[in-house]
Design a protein around this motif. Structure first.
Motif, PDB file in Angstrom:
ATOM      1  N   LYS A   1       0.737  -1.175  -0.087  1.00  0.00           N
ATOM      2  CA  LYS A   1       0.081   0.052   0.097  1.00  0.00           C
ATOM      3  C   LYS A   1       0.804   1.300  -0.046  1.00  0.00           C
ATOM      4  O   LYS A   1       0.373   2.304  -0.251  1.00  0.00           O
TER       5      LYS A   1
ATOM      6  N   ARG B   1       2.083   2.288   2.821  1.00  0.00           N
ATOM      7  CA  ARG B   1       1.607   2.686   4.002  1.00  0.00           C
ATOM      8  C   ARG B   1       2.450   3.061   4.810  1.00  0.00           C
ATOM      9  O   ARG B   1       3.311   2.312   5.015  1.00  0.00           O
TER      10      ARG B   1
ATOM     11  N   SER C   1      -8.019  -0.513   4.267  1.00  0.00           N
ATOM     12  CA  SER C   1      -8.832  -0.316   2.843  1.00  0.00           C
ATOM     13  C   SER C   1      -7.834  -0.411   1.745  1.00  0.00           C
ATOM     14  O   SER C   1      -6.767  -0.450   1.689  1.00  0.00           O
TER      15      SER C   1
ATOM     16  N   ASN D   1      -6.740   0.312  -1.242  1.00  0.00           N
ATOM     17  CA  ASN D   1      -6.059   1.497  -1.873  1.00  0.00           C
ATOM     18  C   ASN D   1      -4.650   1.781  -1.394  1.00  0.00           C
ATOM     19  O   ASN D   1      -4.180   1.568  -0.531  1.00  0.00           O
TER      20      ASN D   1
ATOM     21  N   SER E   1     -10.410   5.217  -1.102  1.00  0.00           N
ATOM     22  CA  SER E   1     -10.866   3.844  -0.862  1.00  0.00           C
ATOM     23  C   SER E   1     -11.625   3.060  -2.077  1.00  0.00           C
ATOM     24  O   SER E   1     -11.850   3.831  -3.071  1.00  0.00           O
TER      25      SER E   1
ATOM     26  N   HIS F   1      -5.728  12.611   2.629  1.00  0.00           N
ATOM     27  CA  HIS F   1      -6.041  11.102   2.945  1.00  0.00           C
ATOM     28  C   HIS F   1      -7.303  11.199   1.527  1.00  0.00           C
ATOM     29  O   HIS F   1      -8.023  12.403   1.374  1.00  0.00           O
TER      30      HIS F   1
END
Ligand code: TXA
Ligand code: MG
Length: 351
Positions: A59, A61, A146, A148, A154, A236
């Motif tokens: 991700k 992330r 999520s 994405n 998302s 975001h």
């Protein structure tokens, strides 16, 4: 969608052999994207530290945004959490399976990287036949953010997941469109007073009836800076185009301003998108704008369901700017407003 890693499953008539295949993948450390009633998630066995690391990697992330652990039902709470307060049982009895996530003390069974090193864990039981079947057959809690890329909108369909990840995930279950379309409400139950860290599918007003002293994270009251929830940084859910969010009591004035600004942008050679409710749509017609209608403005569930598809669809036109009028701030509208506010990187144009 013809990718070899996409597996279509009918949520009303589940092919258990397909679920078993996905469960085996999860149990052997793989990543499986699956539908929930809120948005699609990228799942990994929540007991598998290395698989969790892969979620963060795929991700992009940052390791400051912890992941939600999904369980089959409330009986499994003790597998993942400790010191569970009565209030947690009261809330989940009413809202599970459903779009409510509770933050509790983390059980050491769950590796620390799920929660980015915090001693807490976010838990929910999704209300979706495919997600529940997967949890049952995998027979482990499933950590799933999520589905994405980080900071992007998302995913509410398998097409969205494919657009972001393609072959980078072992398996993407296509179970149709997520019925709610906006993420779960996140409540922290580890502090003195229960606090909503992210508005979502369960309306704050309803929670307040059940839990009168529940608080709404301060960032939702005064629209200012980032809140205490680690994952709630402002950029975001963002489109690639710049998103401009408009509010104001006088609808006609707001719409007239948006139209004028759009014309200015197009005369500068910019590509402009309008994310709008059906009722406002005609005002923007015939001006060379890319228009996405979210549906009947009075049907807030419909707006929630089409929100991420709207942002993603407009983004696919490679626009410079997307204009949107704020829809509502009540009920599900609070979560919708929050996502638009973040997509606009915290700027509101008030008229
Ligand atoms: O509806 C949903 O919640 C979806 C579906 C897939 O279940 N999941 C989802 O996950 O939205 P994600 O990772 O995109 O968002 C998780 C949110 C973030 O805002 C994160 O900061 C918060 O939950 N969170 C997770 N663990 C937490 C913790 N231990 N403490 C505080 N916040 C936490
Ligand atoms: Mg997310």
């Amino acid at each position: 969608m013809n990718l070899a890693n996409v597996l279509k499953i009918d949520s009303h008539n589940i092919d258990i052999n397909k679920i078993k295949k996905a469960a085996i993948l999860l149990n052997s450390g793989g990543l499986v994207a699956f539908p929930t009633e809120t948005v699609y998630g990228i799942g990994a066995n929540a007991y598998d530290k290395a698989a969790i690391d892969n979620i963060f990697a795929v991700k992009n992330r940052p390791y400051s945004d912890p992941v939600i652990v999904h369980i089959y039902n409330a009986d499994h709470l003790t597998d993942v959490a400790l010191d569970i307060p009565d209030l947690a049982y009261k809330l989940v009895e009413k809202y599970w399976p459903g779009p409510l996530t509770v933050i509790l003390k983390r059980n050491d069974n769950i590796p620390g990287n799920v929660s980015c090193g915090l001693d807490t864990v976010a838990v929910r039981v999704p209300n979706h036949s495919i997600a529940l079947a997967l949890l049952k057959y995998a027979n482990v809690p499933i950590a799933a953010p999520s589905a994405n890329l980080f900071s992007r909108p998302s995913s509410t369909s398998a097409e969205h997941v494919v657009a972001d990840f393609g072959r980078k995930i072992d398996l993407i279950i296509d179970g149709g469109i997520s019925s709610i379309g906006i993420e779960s409400t996140v409540i922290d139950l580890t502090k003195k007073k229960p606090k909503v860290l992210r508005p979502g599918g369960v309306e704050f007003e309803l929670l307040k009836e059940l839990v009168p002293d529940i608080q709404l994270g301060s960032s939702y009251l005064a629209k200012s800076v980032v809140s205490s929830s680690p994952g709630l940084m402002l950029k975001h859910y963002s489109p690639l185009a710049k998103l401009l969010l408009f509010t104001g009591d006088n609808r006609d004035k707001v719409l007239a301003h948006m139209l004028k600004l759009s014309s200015n942008f197009t005369s500068e050679g910019k590509k402009v998108g309008i994310l709008t409710v059906e009722d406002d749509k005609n005002i923007f017609a015939d001006h060379g704008l890319h228009i996405y209608s979210l549906g009947d403005g009075s049907k807030i569930e419909h707006i929630a369901r089409s929100l991420y598809d709207g942002i993603r669809t407009l983004d696919n036109f490679n626009l410079d700017v997307i204009l949107v009028r704020s829809i509502s701030n009540h009920g599900l509208g609070l979560a919708i407003f929050d996502r638009l506010y973040r997509a606009a990187e915290g700027t509101i144009i008030k008229l």
